[in-house]
Structures are given as C-alpha cells and as structure tokens.
Design a protein around this motif. Sequence first.
Motif, PDB file in Angstrom:
ATOM      1  N   GLU A 194      -3.815   3.762 -13.734  1.00 35.99           N
ATOM      2  CA  GLU A 194      -4.620   2.768 -14.651  1.00 35.99           C
ATOM      3  C   GLU A 194      -3.686   1.983 -14.928  1.00 35.99           C
ATOM      4  O   GLU A 194      -3.576   0.801 -15.431  1.00 35.99           O
ATOM      5  CB  GLU A 194      -4.951   4.125 -15.249  1.00 35.99           C
ATOM      6  N   ILE A 195      -2.014   2.304 -14.954  1.00 38.47           N
ATOM      7  CA  ILE A 195      -0.971   1.345 -14.937  1.00 38.47           C
ATOM      8  C   ILE A 195      -0.861   0.841 -14.748  1.00 38.47           C
ATOM      9  O   ILE A 195      -0.772  -0.475 -14.811  1.00 38.47           O
ATOM     10  CB  ILE A 195       0.084   2.614 -15.269  1.00 38.47           C
ATOM     11  N   LEU A 196      -0.940   0.613 -12.754  1.00 37.80           N
ATOM     12  CA  LEU A 196      -0.778  -0.191 -12.116  1.00 37.80           C
ATOM     13  C   LEU A 196      -1.464  -1.606 -12.730  1.00 37.80           C
ATOM     14  O   LEU A 196      -1.842  -2.493 -11.988  1.00 37.80           O
ATOM     15  CB  LEU A 196      -0.603   0.083 -10.590  1.00 37.80           C
ATOM     16  N   GLU A 197      -3.321  -0.902 -12.912  1.00 37.93           N
ATOM     17  CA  GLU A 197      -4.110  -1.727 -13.041  1.00 37.93           C
ATOM     18  C   GLU A 197      -3.968  -2.677 -14.225  1.00 37.93           C
ATOM     19  O   GLU A 197      -4.055  -3.580 -14.103  1.00 37.93           O
ATOM     20  CB  GLU A 197      -5.767  -1.214 -12.571  1.00 37.93           C
ATOM     21  N   ASN A 206     -12.167  15.715   1.049  1.00 42.62           N
ATOM     22  CA  ASN A 206     -13.669  15.379   1.216  1.00 42.62           C
ATOM     23  C   ASN A 206     -13.633  13.634   0.983  1.00 42.62           C
ATOM     24  O   ASN A 206     -14.565  12.885   0.508  1.00 42.62           O
ATOM     25  CB  ASN A 206     -14.717  15.856   1.164  1.00 42.62           C
ATOM     26  N   MET A 207     -12.167  13.424  -0.067  1.00 35.79           N
ATOM     27  CA  MET A 207     -12.123  11.952  -0.957  1.00 35.79           C
ATOM     28  C   MET A 207     -11.474  11.470  -0.467  1.00 35.79           C
ATOM     29  O   MET A 207      -9.962  10.989  -1.297  1.00 35.79           O
ATOM     30  CB  MET A 207     -12.518  13.169  -2.461  1.00 35.79           C
ATOM     31  N   PRO A 208     -10.727  11.102   0.955  1.00 40.18           N
ATOM     32  CA  PRO A 208      -9.815  10.502   1.513  1.00 40.18           C
ATOM     33  C   PRO A 208      -9.223   9.427   1.379  1.00 40.18           C
ATOM     34  O   PRO A 208      -7.623   9.123   1.043  1.00 40.18           O
ATOM     35  CB  PRO A 208      -9.645  10.571   2.733  1.00 40.18           C
ATOM     36  N   GLU A 209      -9.990   8.817   0.592  1.00 35.21           N
ATOM     37  CA  GLU A 209      -9.482   7.120  -0.076  1.00 35.21           C
ATOM     38  C   GLU A 209      -9.333   7.633  -0.979  1.00 35.21           C
ATOM     39  O   GLU A 209      -8.282   6.571  -2.176  1.00 35.21           O
ATOM     40  CB  GLU A 209     -10.991   6.649  -0.474  1.00 35.21           C
ATOM     41  N   LYS A 210      -8.950   8.574  -2.923  1.00 37.29           N
ATOM     42  CA  LYS A 210      -8.576   8.347  -3.770  1.00 37.29           C
ATOM     43  C   LYS A 210      -7.097   9.228  -2.993  1.00 37.29           C
ATOM     44  O   LYS A 210      -6.482   8.815  -3.677  1.00 37.29           O
ATOM     45  CB  LYS A 210      -9.121  10.327  -4.423  1.00 37.29           C
ATOM     46  N   VAL A 211      -6.486   9.739  -1.663  1.00 42.34           N
ATOM     47  CA  VAL A 211      -5.554   9.920  -1.676  1.00 42.34           C
ATOM     48  C   VAL A 211      -4.752   8.903  -1.422  1.00 42.34           C
ATOM     49  O   VAL A 211      -3.083   8.236  -1.442  1.00 42.34           O
ATOM     50  CB  VAL A 211      -5.384  11.559  -0.334  1.00 42.34           C
ATOM     51  N   GLN A 212      -5.232   8.131  -0.264  1.00 46.85           N
ATOM     52  CA  GLN A 212      -5.098   6.360  -0.031  1.00 46.85           C
ATOM     53  C   GLN A 212      -4.150   5.459  -1.279  1.00 46.85           C
ATOM     54  O   GLN A 212      -3.199   5.011  -1.285  1.00 46.85           O
ATOM     55  CB  GLN A 212      -5.618   5.931   1.003  1.00 46.85           C
ATOM     56  N   ILE A 213      -5.354   5.943  -2.317  1.00 50.16           N
ATOM     57  CA  ILE A 213      -4.999   5.636  -3.741  1.00 50.16           C
ATOM     58  C   ILE A 213      -4.114   5.553  -4.069  1.00 50.16           C
ATOM     59  O   ILE A 213      -3.193   4.919  -4.068  1.00 50.16           O
ATOM     60  CB  ILE A 213      -6.123   5.278  -4.427  1.00 50.16           C
ATOM     61  N   TRP A 214      -3.306   7.023  -3.932  1.00 51.96           N
ATOM     62  CA  TRP A 214      -2.558   7.199  -5.305  1.00 51.96           C
ATOM     63  C   TRP A 214      -0.785   7.118  -4.026  1.00 51.96           C
ATOM     64  O   TRP A 214      -0.322   6.874  -4.507  1.00 51.96           O
ATOM     65  CB  TRP A 214      -2.496   8.943  -4.428  1.00 51.96           C
ATOM     66  N   ALA A 274      -0.966   4.557  -2.273  1.00 54.30           N
ATOM     67  CA  ALA A 274      -0.356   3.619  -2.521  1.00 54.30           C
ATOM     68  C   ALA A 274      -0.138   2.619  -4.056  1.00 54.30           C
ATOM     69  O   ALA A 274       0.911   2.111  -3.459  1.00 54.30           O
ATOM     70  CB  ALA A 274      -1.993   2.493  -2.477  1.00 54.30           C
ATOM     71  N   VAL A 275      -0.629   3.319  -5.204  1.00 57.20           N
ATOM     72  CA  VAL A 275       0.277   3.172  -6.120  1.00 57.20           C
ATOM     73  C   VAL A 275       1.716   3.585  -5.906  1.00 57.20           C
ATOM     74  O   VAL A 275       2.684   2.550  -6.771  1.00 57.20           O
ATOM     75  CB  VAL A 275      -0.865   3.380  -7.021  1.00 57.20           C
ATOM     76  N   LEU A 276       2.141   4.782  -5.911  1.00 52.35           N
ATOM     77  CA  LEU A 276       3.503   5.509  -6.219  1.00 52.35           C
ATOM     78  C   LEU A 276       4.389   4.210  -4.749  1.00 52.35           C
ATOM     79  O   LEU A 276       5.579   4.105  -6.191  1.00 52.35           O
ATOM     80  CB  LEU A 276       3.140   6.912  -4.400  1.00 52.35           C
ATOM     81  N   THR A 277       3.973   3.826  -3.589  1.00 52.65           N
ATOM     82  CA  THR A 277       4.569   2.633  -3.131  1.00 52.65           C
ATOM     83  C   THR A 277       4.833   1.240  -3.841  1.00 52.65           C
ATOM     84  O   THR A 277       5.842   0.885  -3.691  1.00 52.65           O
ATOM     85  CB  THR A 277       3.633   2.375  -1.630  1.00 52.65           C
ATOM     86  N   GLU A 278       3.508   1.207  -4.052  1.00 52.30           N
ATOM     87  CA  GLU A 278       3.765  -0.306  -5.301  1.00 52.30           C
ATOM     88  C   GLU A 278       4.410  -0.161  -6.416  1.00 52.30           C
ATOM     89  O   GLU A 278       5.407  -0.699  -6.895  1.00 52.30           O
ATOM     90  CB  GLU A 278       2.265  -0.589  -6.311  1.00 52.30           C
ATOM     91  N   ALA A 279       4.268   1.086  -7.202  1.00 46.94           N
ATOM     92  CA  ALA A 279       4.921   1.348  -8.578  1.00 46.94           C
ATOM     93  C   ALA A 279       7.155   1.281  -7.709  1.00 46.94           C
ATOM     94  O   ALA A 279       7.694   1.190  -8.711  1.00 46.94           O
ATOM     95  CB  ALA A 279       5.349   2.563  -8.987  1.00 46.94           C
ATOM     96  N   SER A 280       7.108   2.273  -6.543  1.00 43.18           N
ATOM     97  CA  SER A 280       8.380   2.555  -6.188  1.00 43.18           C
ATOM     98  C   SER A 280       9.500   1.177  -5.440  1.00 43.18           C
ATOM     99  O   SER A 280      10.059   0.540  -5.848  1.00 43.18           O
ATOM    100  CB  SER A 280       8.446   3.547  -5.568  1.00 43.18           C
ATOM    101  N   ASN A 281       8.151   0.006  -5.063  1.00 40.72           N
ATOM    102  CA  ASN A 281       9.247  -1.428  -5.453  1.00 40.72           C
ATOM    103  C   ASN A 281       9.453  -2.180  -6.683  1.00 40.72           C
ATOM    104  O   ASN A 281       9.865  -3.190  -6.118  1.00 40.72           O
ATOM    105  CB  ASN A 281       7.690  -2.125  -3.620  1.00 40.72           C
ATOM    106  N   LEU A 282       8.750  -1.243  -7.536  1.00 42.51           N
ATOM    107  CA  LEU A 282       9.003  -2.561  -8.658  1.00 42.51           C
ATOM    108  C   LEU A 282      10.938  -1.691  -8.906  1.00 42.51           C
ATOM    109  O   LEU A 282      11.083  -0.984  -9.113  1.00 42.51           O
ATOM    110  CB  LEU A 282       8.397  -1.855  -9.715  1.00 42.51           C
ATOM    111  N   SER A 283      11.793  -3.505  -9.816  1.00 43.69           N
ATOM    112  CA  SER A 283      12.801  -2.738  -9.909  1.00 43.69           C
ATOM    113  C   SER A 283      12.440  -1.806 -10.825  1.00 43.69           C
ATOM    114  O   SER A 283      11.722  -2.342 -12.224  1.00 43.69           O
ATOM    115  CB  SER A 283      13.591  -4.106 -11.066  1.00 43.69           C
TER     116      SER A 283
END
Length: 161
Positions: free
Chosen positions: A90-93, A134-142, A144-153
């Motif tokens: 939600e934060i990254l959204e 049974n919900m691998p897309e949920k884990v993939q989203i998590w 992705a957002v960890l990667t995106e957030a950790s790339n921020l300054s």
Amino acid sequence: MASSSRSHSAQSKYDVFLSFRGEDTRDNFTSHLHAAFCRKNIKTFIDEELSRGDEISQAVLNAMKGSKISVIIFSKRYASSKWCLDELVEILECKNMNGQTVVPVFYQVDPSDVRNQTGCFADAFVEHEEQFKNMPEKVQIWRAVLTEASNLSGWYSMNTR
C-alpha cells in the motif's frame, strides 16, 4: 503530476507515517524516532492503539494515504509479518500513484538482504511460499515491493547513528 502532488499535500493529515515490525523495534528505535519527530512538531502516525487483524484496517490505510512521507523501518523479522508486507504494498502504491515520499531505514539488516530476500528475509519467504502455495502471485508481489523499496535512497543503521 504537479496538481496531484499539490492536492495530496493539501489533504495530508500526517507529515510522516511509520511502518515497522512492532516486536522488533517498537520499544527501541521506533519509539526514539517517534519521540524525535514529536519534539520537532512533526505530526506522525504510529499504530500504537490499533488492533491487529488479518487485513490492514481502514484507519491505517487512511493514515497512510493522508501522509506526506512514509518511513519504512526494515528489521530482522519485518518480512515474517504478512501485515508489514501488505502495508508495504500500500505504501508503494501511495508513492507511485500520489507521489508520496518513501524513506527506507535498514535497522540492523543489510539492504541487500531486503533487496534480494536473502539472510533472515529468505527464511521468512520459505514460510510464506509454503503458506501461500496456492497464491504464488501474492508472494511475488511481496518480493517485488521489498526490492523496489530497498532500491530507494534511505538510511542504514550500521553506517549511521
């Protein structure tokens, strides 16, 4: 984009939204950071009195959306919390849709462990992948957002006091 940033700022209820794993940092780093913000009259949302459920409450979502800045405090067990990971989505959204500023703080964790989900972050994802097989897309989203957030300054506690 400028008009959405202006309207977002005009509607801001808080200056800062703090996102953190309570068990890891509530009574030490986060409480000190919150107190420092208060001393400077920086209006800060911290979820001290909210009850936890399976989903992020509307009060937290409203506070998050009504903040100018989100500070994410990544700690050793941050990724083990589904709540924290959903909050991060939600934060990254808010960042991507409203131009909210997001500042990561790496509290006693290496930014590369967050970015690549290694170390203690890898352990958490072993459990998530089992629980959400049974919900691998949920884990993939998590992931992705960890990667995106950790790339921020941001701030790395091992380099900064």
